[in-house]
Design a protein around this motif. Sequence first.
Motif, PDB file in Angstrom:
ATOM      1  N   SER A  60      -0.199   2.062 -13.846  1.00 52.56           N
ATOM      2  CA  SER A  60       0.802   2.342 -14.986  1.00 52.56           C
ATOM      3  C   SER A  60       1.918   1.314 -14.891  1.00 52.56           C
ATOM      4  CB  SER A  60       1.243   3.928 -14.570  1.00 52.56           C
ATOM      5  OG  SER A  60       1.796   3.726 -13.240  1.00 52.56           O
ATOM      6  N   LYS A  61       2.325   0.743 -13.898  1.00 51.31           N
ATOM      7  CA  LYS A  61       3.262  -0.082 -13.678  1.00 51.31           C
ATOM      8  C   LYS A  61       2.742  -1.571 -14.663  1.00 51.31           C
ATOM      9  CE  LYS A  61       5.921   1.205  -9.866  1.00 51.31           C
ATOM     10  NZ  LYS A  61       6.488   0.772  -8.534  1.00 51.31           N
ATOM     11  N   SER A  62       1.296  -1.942 -14.215  1.00 53.49           N
ATOM     12  CA  SER A  62       1.158  -3.029 -14.940  1.00 53.49           C
ATOM     13  C   SER A  62       0.938  -2.802 -16.356  1.00 53.49           C
ATOM     14  CB  SER A  62      -0.177  -3.554 -14.523  1.00 53.49           C
ATOM     15  OG  SER A  62      -1.215  -2.477 -14.941  1.00 53.49           O
ATOM     16  N   ARG A  63       0.870  -1.730 -17.094  1.00 49.35           N
ATOM     17  CA  ARG A  63       0.980  -1.345 -18.367  1.00 49.35           C
ATOM     18  C   ARG A  63       2.251  -0.858 -18.989  1.00 49.35           C
ATOM     19  NH1 ARG A  63      -4.091  -1.145 -20.784  1.00 49.35           N
ATOM     20  NH2 ARG A  63      -3.430   0.273 -22.295  1.00 49.35           N
ATOM     21  N   ASN A  64       3.291  -0.967 -18.241  1.00 47.05           N
ATOM     22  CA  ASN A  64       4.556  -0.475 -18.668  1.00 47.05           C
ATOM     23  C   ASN A  64       4.650   1.142 -18.983  1.00 47.05           C
ATOM     24  OD1 ASN A  64       7.377  -0.635 -18.459  1.00 47.05           O
ATOM     25  ND2 ASN A  64       7.375  -1.401 -20.777  1.00 47.05           N
ATOM     26  N   ALA A  65       3.749   1.933 -18.249  1.00 45.01           N
ATOM     27  CA  ALA A  65       3.672   3.408 -18.743  1.00 45.01           C
ATOM     28  C   ALA A  65       4.006   4.166 -17.781  1.00 45.01           C
ATOM     29  CB  ALA A  65       2.199   3.541 -19.177  1.00 45.01           C
ATOM     30  N   GLN A  66       4.416   5.612 -18.012  1.00 37.89           N
ATOM     31  CA  GLN A  66       4.985   6.462 -16.980  1.00 37.89           C
ATOM     32  C   GLN A  66       3.809   7.488 -16.822  1.00 37.89           C
ATOM     33  OE1 GLN A  66       7.824   6.496 -15.290  1.00 37.89           O
ATOM     34  NE2 GLN A  66       7.149   8.503 -14.341  1.00 37.89           N
ATOM     35  N   ILE A  67       3.731   8.014 -15.744  1.00 38.96           N
ATOM     36  CA  ILE A  67       2.693   8.902 -15.311  1.00 38.96           C
ATOM     37  C   ILE A  67       3.569  10.167 -15.723  1.00 38.96           C
ATOM     38  CG2 ILE A  67       1.258  10.115 -13.871  1.00 38.96           C
ATOM     39  CD1 ILE A  67       0.841   7.523 -12.523  1.00 38.96           C
ATOM     40  N   LYS A  68       3.097  11.011 -16.705  1.00 40.48           N
ATOM     41  CA  LYS A  68       3.803  12.440 -17.175  1.00 40.48           C
ATOM     42  C   LYS A  68       2.985  13.798 -16.684  1.00 40.48           C
ATOM     43  CE  LYS A  68       5.760  14.487 -21.163  1.00 40.48           C
ATOM     44  NZ  LYS A  68       6.011  14.431 -22.733  1.00 40.48           N
ATOM     45  N   TRP A  69       1.737  13.572 -16.606  1.00 44.94           N
ATOM     46  CA  TRP A  69       1.196  15.027 -16.002  1.00 44.94           C
ATOM     47  C   TRP A  69       0.090  14.451 -15.162  1.00 44.94           C
ATOM     48  CZ3 TRP A  69       2.849  19.108 -18.465  1.00 44.94           C
ATOM     49  CH2 TRP A  69       3.647  18.893 -19.729  1.00 44.94           C
ATOM     50  N   ILE A  70      -0.305  15.351 -14.319  1.00 43.34           N
ATOM     51  CA  ILE A  70      -1.623  15.296 -13.291  1.00 43.34           C
ATOM     52  C   ILE A  70      -2.208  16.641 -13.485  1.00 43.34           C
ATOM     53  CG2 ILE A  70      -1.980  15.132 -10.944  1.00 43.34           C
ATOM     54  CD1 ILE A  70       0.712  14.028 -10.351  1.00 43.34           C
ATOM     55  N   PHE A  71      -3.568  16.305 -14.059  1.00 42.58           N
ATOM     56  CA  PHE A  71      -4.359  17.491 -14.263  1.00 42.58           C
ATOM     57  C   PHE A  71      -5.414  17.580 -13.200  1.00 42.58           C
ATOM     58  CE2 PHE A  71      -2.855  16.213 -18.486  1.00 42.58           C
ATOM     59  CZ  PHE A  71      -2.705  17.549 -19.161  1.00 42.58           C
ATOM     60  N   GLU A  72      -5.617  18.578 -12.758  1.00 42.56           N
ATOM     61  CA  GLU A  72      -6.703  19.102 -11.624  1.00 42.56           C
ATOM     62  C   GLU A  72      -7.488  20.161 -12.301  1.00 42.56           C
ATOM     63  OE1 GLU A  72      -7.215  17.813  -8.626  1.00 42.56           O
ATOM     64  OE2 GLU A  72      -5.124  17.104  -7.992  1.00 42.56           O
ATOM     65  N   THR A  73      -8.686  19.618 -12.359  1.00 41.04           N
ATOM     66  CA  THR A  73      -9.853  20.333 -12.902  1.00 41.04           C
ATOM     67  C   THR A  73      -9.995  21.645 -11.941  1.00 41.04           C
ATOM     68  OG1 THR A  73     -11.780  19.165 -11.845  1.00 41.04           O
ATOM     69  CG2 THR A  73     -11.130  18.735 -13.988  1.00 41.04           C
ATOM     70  N   HIS A  74      -9.582  21.819 -10.902  1.00 40.81           N
ATOM     71  CA  HIS A  74      -9.750  22.893  -9.859  1.00 40.81           C
ATOM     72  C   HIS A  74      -9.446  22.480  -8.327  1.00 40.81           C
ATOM     73  CE1 HIS A  74     -13.384  20.380  -8.940  1.00 40.81           C
ATOM     74  NE2 HIS A  74     -13.565  21.203  -7.762  1.00 40.81           N
ATOM     75  N   PHE A  75      -9.389  23.511  -7.551  1.00 45.84           N
ATOM     76  CA  PHE A  75      -8.972  23.041  -6.067  1.00 45.84           C
ATOM     77  C   PHE A  75     -10.024  22.473  -5.336  1.00 45.84           C
ATOM     78  CE2 PHE A  75      -5.883  26.636  -6.955  1.00 45.84           C
ATOM     79  CZ  PHE A  75      -4.761  26.065  -6.651  1.00 45.84           C
ATOM     80  N   HIS A  76     -10.038  21.207  -5.352  1.00 48.81           N
ATOM     81  CA  HIS A  76     -10.968  20.537  -4.866  1.00 48.81           C
ATOM     82  C   HIS A  76     -11.627  20.910  -3.282  1.00 48.81           C
ATOM     83  CE1 HIS A  76     -10.988  17.818  -8.270  1.00 48.81           C
ATOM     84  NE2 HIS A  76      -9.768  17.756  -8.204  1.00 48.81           N
ATOM     85  N   ALA A  77     -12.583  20.814  -2.927  1.00 57.32           N
ATOM     86  CA  ALA A  77     -13.330  21.008  -1.785  1.00 57.32           C
ATOM     87  C   ALA A  77     -13.873  19.776  -1.113  1.00 57.32           C
ATOM     88  CB  ALA A  77     -14.337  22.222  -1.627  1.00 57.32           C
ATOM     89  N   ASP A  78     -14.194  18.871  -1.535  1.00 54.40           N
ATOM     90  CA  ASP A  78     -14.881  17.722  -1.064  1.00 54.40           C
ATOM     91  C   ASP A  78     -14.094  16.417  -0.691  1.00 54.40           C
ATOM     92  OD1 ASP A  78     -14.625  17.271  -3.879  1.00 54.40           O
ATOM     93  OD2 ASP A  78     -15.815  15.667  -3.548  1.00 54.40           O
ATOM     94  N   PHE A  79     -12.777  16.647  -1.217  1.00 55.63           N
ATOM     95  CA  PHE A  79     -11.675  15.478  -1.031  1.00 55.63           C
ATOM     96  C   PHE A  79     -10.291  16.171  -1.048  1.00 55.63           C
ATOM     97  CE2 PHE A  79     -12.075  15.115  -5.582  1.00 55.63           C
ATOM     98  CZ  PHE A  79     -10.767  14.891  -5.791  1.00 55.63           C
ATOM     99  N   VAL A  80      -9.461  15.526  -0.323  1.00 49.83           N
ATOM    100  CA  VAL A  80      -8.036  15.905  -0.391  1.00 49.83           C
ATOM    101  C   VAL A  80      -7.466  15.143  -1.566  1.00 49.83           C
ATOM    102  CG1 VAL A  80      -5.538  15.934   0.484  1.00 49.83           C
ATOM    103  CG2 VAL A  80      -7.740  16.380   1.923  1.00 49.83           C
TER     104      VAL A  80
END
Length: 482
Positions: A60-80
Amino acid sequence: MIAAPKIFENHLAEKNESPDFFIQQFYVECLSTFSYYIESKGEVAVIDPLRDIHQYIELSKSRNAQIKWIFETHFHADFVSGHRELANLTGATIVYGPTAVASYPIKEAKDGELIPLGNVQIRVDHTPGHTMESSCFVLVHNGKDHSVYTGDTLFLGEVGRPDLAVKVGELTVEMLASYLYDSLRNKVMTLSDDVIVYPGHGAGSSCGKSIGAGKCCTIGMQKKNNYALQDITKEEFINQVLKGMPKPPQYFFHDAKLNKNGANDFSAILNEVQKALTYEEFMNHVKQGALILDTRPNIQEGVIKGAINVTFMSGLVNFVGAIIKPETRLVIIGKDGEAKDSIIRLLRIGYDNIFGYLEGGFEAYKNNGGELATQVQLVGLEEFCNINDNPNDHVFVDVRGVAELRETGFVKGAIWIALPEIEGNIDKIPKDKKLHVYCKSGWRAKIAMSILVRNGFERIMITQDGGFEDMLGKNLIEKDNM
């Protein structure tokens, strides 16, 4: 600012770009996991971020962009997931689908809700089945569906396992599979055939029974080739999805809880656990109950007594997650660079109770008089199969999964105990015989050998020259079938 750790197997995968949006797919091989960066007019959405979040921030920094949203498809079980730390560092909003409940601030999106991102929109399609909050996210451009991020609802050639969100007295695995059947037909299969499918996992992940290879596909190709999207009844679907479903790795439930409650920040804990230890410091932790995790791929130079050998190159996180409890205190031994990377991989699955790694690796251990299991034999394939001196004094131990035995057979007279079940079935293995431990390739046999050594077995033989099919191909053993 997060310092980017050196990560050997994390790399960029597919990229999709147009004047109005940019999509970058990330792939981590050790977890067979995909995450996604979607950018439009300087605004960014990250889908299913890993715990080590530096790559999203750097892009995001290299592209001069701002992270606005974080989408989670579900509560993951295989990774944190790294969603909380990423949100804290960027000010982004964490989005889950309907029914999601977390112990930290989230936006619980409505089914069908359109969330703006620059010149595009992200539509939330609620698709319960893998879990009840599971959702697919559809990138909408100029009113047309472009791509769908299916999480663990749909994979290439497979669907997500419906046995992780079972609640006694409320939700059975059959009920979840029934929800999944409806979600696929009422939401996923209604998408146009040209919509690109970006899954949450690839081949090798334990989140689906038999996930196909590849990084992306189209809805049309999945309708044609995925068994779960064919014209079958709900009952047929449930039977097919559940048939031969292996038990989930025991760490899955630990990680799902962490993702609901929030894990420690990766950047903070990495500095605590990724540190070199002197031999004295290393052994002091061992004396206080820490388990030695030996990640060396080649143990010809010596088997460390009391250690569990899970080779750095042999699916470290999957095997550790299957046989070692997440709360176990660990110290790592291996090549320094690989030991550091092993720690990163373990943190990704919530194994935070790590004290560090032995500086100098096995040489330091051996030169300081570290104890070895001297009666373990590492031999060639022919010697491994030779029991002619006294057949009654030998027994073969097969540590493969049941599906492998059904498909290929096994050594006649062998004791079969799948690797994750060995610790609980030690009493089924005779201590008064020489054990010939094998699997398909040799990786699981080494893990099983180290578990047996920890449990007091001494007369153990393994080979690093192959496994069952190699023995069979050279006519070195007599085969039996289930």
